[in-house]
Design a protein around this motif. Structure first.
Motif: not given
Length: 219
Positions: A68-79
């Motif tokens: 995962l990178q970028g927004d996909n990583l940030a969104n996964f981490r947040n959720r």
């Protein structure tokens, strides 16, 4: 829930992790212990998506987070992931309630639902009378419980804690340790905790000891 295989990590010529395999189950509290420099925090940062391994894979609920990178990583981490650090990392200009709400707002969740959830969590953690207090007006234990509430706001699958009681006196640290187990029992929360605190390490469901970048023992 979490499975990491063959995790290696080097910084220049220094190899910090030397082929780590680890599995974490749902509703489990796992402590990671070892001397300074053993690779504990590096491992925690990698399985918590804050850093990338040189080799290996990390799966959380079947998702390979290494890719995962970028927004996909940030969104996964947040959720899916919550974090608790030694020095709280609360934003001083915001109240306890506002600090807890921030990950919920970043996840673009409904504002009223986020605030209701934050109040519920702060109340659960004994901070019902601290909603409007800024960090400077709170004790170290209150600040850390606020940080715990912030980690829980998006109902993450797993919470990673790096020396969460390292900045607390012994009594407050003991209260925090018992809080983790209450949250495990009441909310079915999963914790991975790097700690030098022997009491917390021994209380955990499992203790992973690291030495020289490798897992030395599981207890």
């Amino acid at each position: 829930m979490l499975e990491a295989t063959n995790i290696t990590k080097s910084y220049g010529s220094l190899q910090v992790l030397k082929g780590i395999d680890v599995q974490i189950n749902k509703k489990e509290i796992v402590s990671i212990v070892g001397a300074s420099g053993a690779g504990k925090s590096t491992l925690l940062h990698i399985i918590g998506t804050l850093d990338k391994p040189d080799t290996g894979h990390v799966h959380i609920n079947g998702q390979n987070i290494v890719n995962l990178q970028g927004d996909n990583l940030a969104n996964f981490r947040n959720r899916h992931i919550g974090f608790i650090f030694q020095f709280h990392n609360l934003l001083p200009e915001f109240t306890a309630l506002e600090n807890v709400c921030i990950p919920g707002y970043l996840g673009k969740n409904d504002q009223k639902k986020v605030e209701a959830r934050a109040k519920e969590l702060l109340s659960l953690l004994g901070l019902k009378d601290r909603f409007d207090h800024h960090p400077a007006r709170m004790s170290g234990g209150e600040q850390q419980r606020t940080a715990v509430a912030r980690a829980l706001i998006n109902s993450p699958d797993i919470i990673f804690a790096d020396e969460p009681s390292g900045n607390l006196d012994s009594h407050t640290a003991e209260e925090l340790h018992h809080l983790f187990f209450k949250l495990r029992d009441d909310l079915e929360q999963t914790f991975v905790i790097v700690t030098h605190n022997e009491q917390l390490a021994e209380m955990a469901d499992r203790k992973i000891e690291m030495k020289d970048g490798k897992i030395f023992s599981h207890i």
